[in-house]
Design a protein around this motif. Structure first.
Motif, PDB file in Angstrom:
ATOM      1  N   LEU A 165      -8.922   3.206   0.479  1.00 37.71           N
ATOM      2  CA  LEU A 165      -8.968   1.813   0.907  1.00 37.71           C
ATOM      3  C   LEU A 165      -7.843   1.079   0.186  1.00 37.71           C
ATOM      4  CD1 LEU A 165     -12.820   1.174   0.574  1.00 37.71           C
ATOM      5  CD2 LEU A 165     -11.566   2.208   2.472  1.00 37.71           C
ATOM      6  N   LEU A 166      -6.835   0.648   0.937  1.00 40.67           N
ATOM      7  CA  LEU A 166      -5.655   0.053   0.322  1.00 40.67           C
ATOM      8  C   LEU A 166      -5.512  -1.421   0.673  1.00 40.67           C
ATOM      9  CD1 LEU A 166      -2.898   2.775   0.985  1.00 40.67           C
ATOM     10  CD2 LEU A 166      -4.545   2.652  -0.898  1.00 40.67           C
ATOM     11  N   ASP A 167      -5.300  -2.240  -0.364  1.00 46.81           N
ATOM     12  CA  ASP A 167      -4.897  -3.618  -0.126  1.00 46.81           C
ATOM     13  C   ASP A 167      -3.428  -3.597   0.284  1.00 46.81           C
ATOM     14  OD1 ASP A 167      -4.971  -6.404  -0.087  1.00 46.81           O
ATOM     15  OD2 ASP A 167      -4.335  -6.548  -2.173  1.00 46.81           O
ATOM     16  N   VAL A 168      -2.967  -4.617   1.001  1.00 46.96           N
ATOM     17  CA  VAL A 168      -1.561  -4.671   1.410  1.00 46.96           C
ATOM     18  C   VAL A 168      -0.674  -5.154   0.274  1.00 46.96           C
ATOM     19  CG1 VAL A 168       0.090  -5.864   2.884  1.00 46.96           C
ATOM     20  CG2 VAL A 168      -1.965  -4.920   3.878  1.00 46.96           C
ATOM     21  N   ARG A 169      -1.005  -6.323  -0.278  1.00 43.90           N
ATOM     22  CA  ARG A 169      -0.135  -6.936  -1.285  1.00 43.90           C
ATOM     23  C   ARG A 169      -0.529  -6.468  -2.682  1.00 43.90           C
ATOM     24  NH1 ARG A 169       2.915 -11.141   0.800  1.00 43.90           N
ATOM     25  NH2 ARG A 169       2.330 -11.859   2.876  1.00 43.90           N
ATOM     26  N   MET A 170       0.202  -5.458  -3.184  1.00 41.39           N
ATOM     27  CA  MET A 170      -0.007  -4.948  -4.530  1.00 41.39           C
ATOM     28  C   MET A 170       1.339  -4.827  -5.225  1.00 41.39           C
ATOM     29  SD  MET A 170      -2.975  -2.008  -4.126  1.00 41.39           S
ATOM     30  CE  MET A 170      -2.120  -1.030  -2.873  1.00 41.39           C
ATOM     31  N   PRO A 171       1.353  -4.925  -6.562  1.00 39.71           N
ATOM     32  CA  PRO A 171       2.614  -4.797  -7.302  1.00 39.71           C
ATOM     33  C   PRO A 171       3.088  -3.349  -7.356  1.00 39.71           C
ATOM     34  CG  PRO A 171       0.771  -5.013  -8.812  1.00 39.71           C
ATOM     35  CD  PRO A 171       0.213  -5.232  -7.440  1.00 39.71           C
ATOM     36  N   VAL A 172       4.306  -3.163  -7.805  1.00 42.69           N
ATOM     37  CA  VAL A 172       4.961  -1.861  -7.985  1.00 42.69           C
ATOM     38  C   VAL A 172       5.243  -1.198  -6.640  1.00 42.69           C
ATOM     39  CG1 VAL A 172       4.937   0.380  -9.159  1.00 42.69           C
ATOM     40  CG2 VAL A 172       3.734  -1.581 -10.183  1.00 42.69           C
ATOM     41  N   LYS A 173       4.205  -0.936  -5.872  1.00 45.32           N
ATOM     42  CA  LYS A 173       4.339  -0.368  -4.529  1.00 45.32           C
ATOM     43  C   LYS A 173       3.226  -0.970  -3.681  1.00 45.32           C
ATOM     44  CE  LYS A 173       5.170   4.061  -4.309  1.00 45.32           C
ATOM     45  NZ  LYS A 173       6.563   4.154  -3.817  1.00 45.32           N
ATOM     46  N   ASN A 174       3.598  -1.604  -2.557  1.00 47.10           N
ATOM     47  CA  ASN A 174       2.549  -2.253  -1.765  1.00 47.10           C
ATOM     48  C   ASN A 174       1.763  -1.232  -0.941  1.00 47.10           C
ATOM     49  OD1 ASN A 174       3.793  -1.846   0.847  1.00 47.10           O
ATOM     50  ND2 ASN A 174       5.095  -3.624   0.500  1.00 47.10           N
ATOM     51  N   GLY A 175       0.719  -1.718  -0.265  1.00 46.85           N
ATOM     52  CA  GLY A 175      -0.162  -0.822   0.464  1.00 46.85           C
ATOM     53  C   GLY A 175       0.490  -0.113   1.626  1.00 46.85           C
ATOM     54  N   VAL A 176       1.461  -0.763   2.262  1.00 48.14           N
ATOM     55  CA  VAL A 176       2.159  -0.142   3.393  1.00 48.14           C
ATOM     56  C   VAL A 176       3.059   0.994   2.908  1.00 48.14           C
ATOM     57  CG1 VAL A 176       3.778  -0.540   5.280  1.00 48.14           C
ATOM     58  CG2 VAL A 176       2.059  -2.262   4.748  1.00 48.14           C
ATOM     59  N   GLU A 177       3.788   0.751   1.832  1.00 49.99           N
ATOM     60  CA  GLU A 177       4.642   1.798   1.250  1.00 49.99           C
ATOM     61  C   GLU A 177       3.788   2.970   0.771  1.00 49.99           C
ATOM     62  OE1 GLU A 177       8.161  -1.097  -0.552  1.00 49.99           O
ATOM     63  OE2 GLU A 177       6.331  -0.744  -1.698  1.00 49.99           O
ATOM     64  N   ALA A 178       2.650   2.650   0.170  1.00 52.81           N
ATOM     65  CA  ALA A 178       1.745   3.709  -0.301  1.00 52.81           C
ATOM     66  C   ALA A 178       1.184   4.504   0.865  1.00 52.81           C
ATOM     67  CB  ALA A 178       0.611   3.091  -1.117  1.00 52.81           C
ATOM     68  N   THR A 179       0.895   3.824   1.967  1.00 55.45           N
ATOM     69  CA  THR A 179       0.382   4.503   3.160  1.00 55.45           C
ATOM     70  C   THR A 179       1.334   5.598   3.614  1.00 55.45           C
ATOM     71  OG1 THR A 179      -0.870   2.580   3.958  1.00 55.45           O
ATOM     72  CG2 THR A 179      -0.197   4.201   5.607  1.00 55.45           C
ATOM     73  N   LEU A 180       2.611   5.282   3.665  1.00 56.88           N
ATOM     74  CA  LEU A 180       3.613   6.256   4.105  1.00 56.88           C
ATOM     75  C   LEU A 180       3.563   7.512   3.248  1.00 56.88           C
ATOM     76  CD1 LEU A 180       6.053   7.050   5.830  1.00 56.88           C
ATOM     77  CD2 LEU A 180       7.500   5.818   4.215  1.00 56.88           C
ATOM     78  N   GLU A 181       3.546   7.358   1.945  1.00 60.24           N
ATOM     79  CA  GLU A 181       3.551   8.522   1.050  1.00 60.24           C
ATOM     80  C   GLU A 181       2.241   9.287   1.091  1.00 60.24           C
ATOM     81  OE1 GLU A 181       5.477   8.677  -2.752  1.00 60.24           O
ATOM     82  OE2 GLU A 181       6.084   6.584  -2.547  1.00 60.24           O
ATOM     83  N   ILE A 182       1.149   8.558   1.110  1.00 56.01           N
ATOM     84  CA  ILE A 182      -0.161   9.229   1.131  1.00 56.01           C
ATOM     85  C   ILE A 182      -0.320  10.062   2.397  1.00 56.01           C
ATOM     86  CG2 ILE A 182      -2.654   8.818   1.330  1.00 56.01           C
ATOM     87  CD1 ILE A 182      -2.259   6.425  -0.570  1.00 56.01           C
ATOM     88  N   CYS A 183       0.088   9.495   3.528  1.00 56.24           N
ATOM     89  CA  CYS A 183      -0.063  10.215   4.797  1.00 56.24           C
ATOM     90  C   CYS A 183       0.915  11.384   4.912  1.00 56.24           C
ATOM     91  CB  CYS A 183       0.114   9.246   5.969  1.00 56.24           C
ATOM     92  SG  CYS A 183      -1.212   8.022   6.111  1.00 56.24           S
ATOM     93  N   GLU A 184       2.052  11.273   4.280  1.00 48.55           N
ATOM     94  CA  GLU A 184       3.045  12.347   4.326  1.00 48.55           C
ATOM     95  C   GLU A 184       2.714  13.486   3.364  1.00 48.55           C
ATOM     96  OE1 GLU A 184       6.914  10.731   3.567  1.00 48.55           O
ATOM     97  OE2 GLU A 184       7.315  10.356   5.695  1.00 48.55           O
ATOM     98  N   LYS A 185       2.136  13.152   2.214  1.00 52.94           N
ATOM     99  CA  LYS A 185       2.024  14.122   1.134  1.00 52.94           C
ATOM    100  C   LYS A 185       0.599  14.597   0.854  1.00 52.94           C
ATOM    101  CE  LYS A 185       6.112  12.192  -1.123  1.00 52.94           C
ATOM    102  NZ  LYS A 185       6.662  11.528  -2.342  1.00 52.94           N
ATOM    103  N   THR A 186      -0.396  13.984   1.483  1.00 52.31           N
ATOM    104  CA  THR A 186      -1.783  14.379   1.234  1.00 52.31           C
ATOM    105  C   THR A 186      -2.564  14.412   2.544  1.00 52.31           C
ATOM    106  OG1 THR A 186      -2.861  12.205   0.987  1.00 52.31           O
ATOM    107  CG2 THR A 186      -1.588  12.995  -0.893  1.00 52.31           C
ATOM    108  N   LYS A 187      -3.807  14.846   2.460  1.00 54.33           N
ATOM    109  CA  LYS A 187      -4.702  14.866   3.623  1.00 54.33           C
ATOM    110  C   LYS A 187      -5.613  13.639   3.656  1.00 54.33           C
ATOM    111  CE  LYS A 187      -4.819  19.918   3.958  1.00 54.33           C
ATOM    112  NZ  LYS A 187      -5.679  21.139   3.966  1.00 54.33           N
TER     113      LYS A 187
END
Length: 210
Positions: free
Chosen positions: A53-75
């Protein structure tokens, strides 16, 4: 079998609130909480997480940027939970692989239901967000995709999905069973390389691009 959840939000009160509400439901196991997108990515890479469950507006890396990596690198499947329905985030979050996009203002039972649907492989996007998505993608450009890729019935279903119709509504409109609609959607996903029905809507509304 419980659904393993990660909660990512930079607001400690929100994190603990979701942890408490969801943790009281035996269907869920809260395996971690983090405060930014970078931590969310690392956690999902190193821990077995079913739904993040990801919030959109987060520091360091936002939720959208995190979505890309999580979906690419994990299940791990991603469900965006935010207080915002910002135009700038919706398209990218879904394009990067998020299975759902909901506002935090929804009641707990709706959020729980959405988590279960995402875990089961379904996409969840509420109407207010879907309406924003359609506005962003300039509906006036619709229908210019390569129709030769699809049968006439498949294209009818693509158009219906772009209007926000459910499988049940499509089945009634086209006088076919829900199972047949589901089979057509599977065929469309296979032909386009897309992952879920919301991406089909983007594909259609965005002139054959995703």
């Amino acid at each position: 079998m419980t659904i393993k959840l990660l909660i990512a939000d930079d607001d400690a009160i929100v994190r603990e609130g979701f942890k408490m509400v969801l943790g009281m439901d035996e269907s869920f196991e809260i395996v971690g909480t983090v405060e930014n997108g970078k931590e969310a990515v690392e956690f999902c890479k190193n821990t077995d997480v079913d739904v993040a469950l990801l919030d959109v507006r987060m520091p360091v890396k936002n939720g959208v940027e995190a979505t890309l990596e999580i979906c690419e690198k994990t299940k791990t499947k991603v469900l965006i939970l935010t207080t915002f329905d910002d135009d700038e985030f919706i398209n990218d979050a879904i394009r990067y692989g998020a299975k759902g996009y909901l506002l935090k203002s929804n009641p707990p039972e709706k959020i729980k239901s959405a988590i279960k649907m995402v875990y089961g492989g379904n996409a969840v996007i509420e109407n207010v967000v879907f309406d924003k998505l359609k506005e962003n993608l300039k509906v006036s450009n619709k229908g210019k995709i390569d129709k030769s890729l699809f049968s006439e019935r498949e294209f009818q279903i693509i158009e219906s999905i772009s209007r926000g119709l459910s499988n049940r509504e499509i089945s009634k409109e086209l006088f076919i069973s829900e199972g047949t609609v589901a089979n057509y959607i599977t065929s469309i996903l296979n032909k386009t390389g897309l992952e879920h029905r919301t991406q089909i809507a983007i594909y259609y509304l965005n002139n054959g691009k995703i």
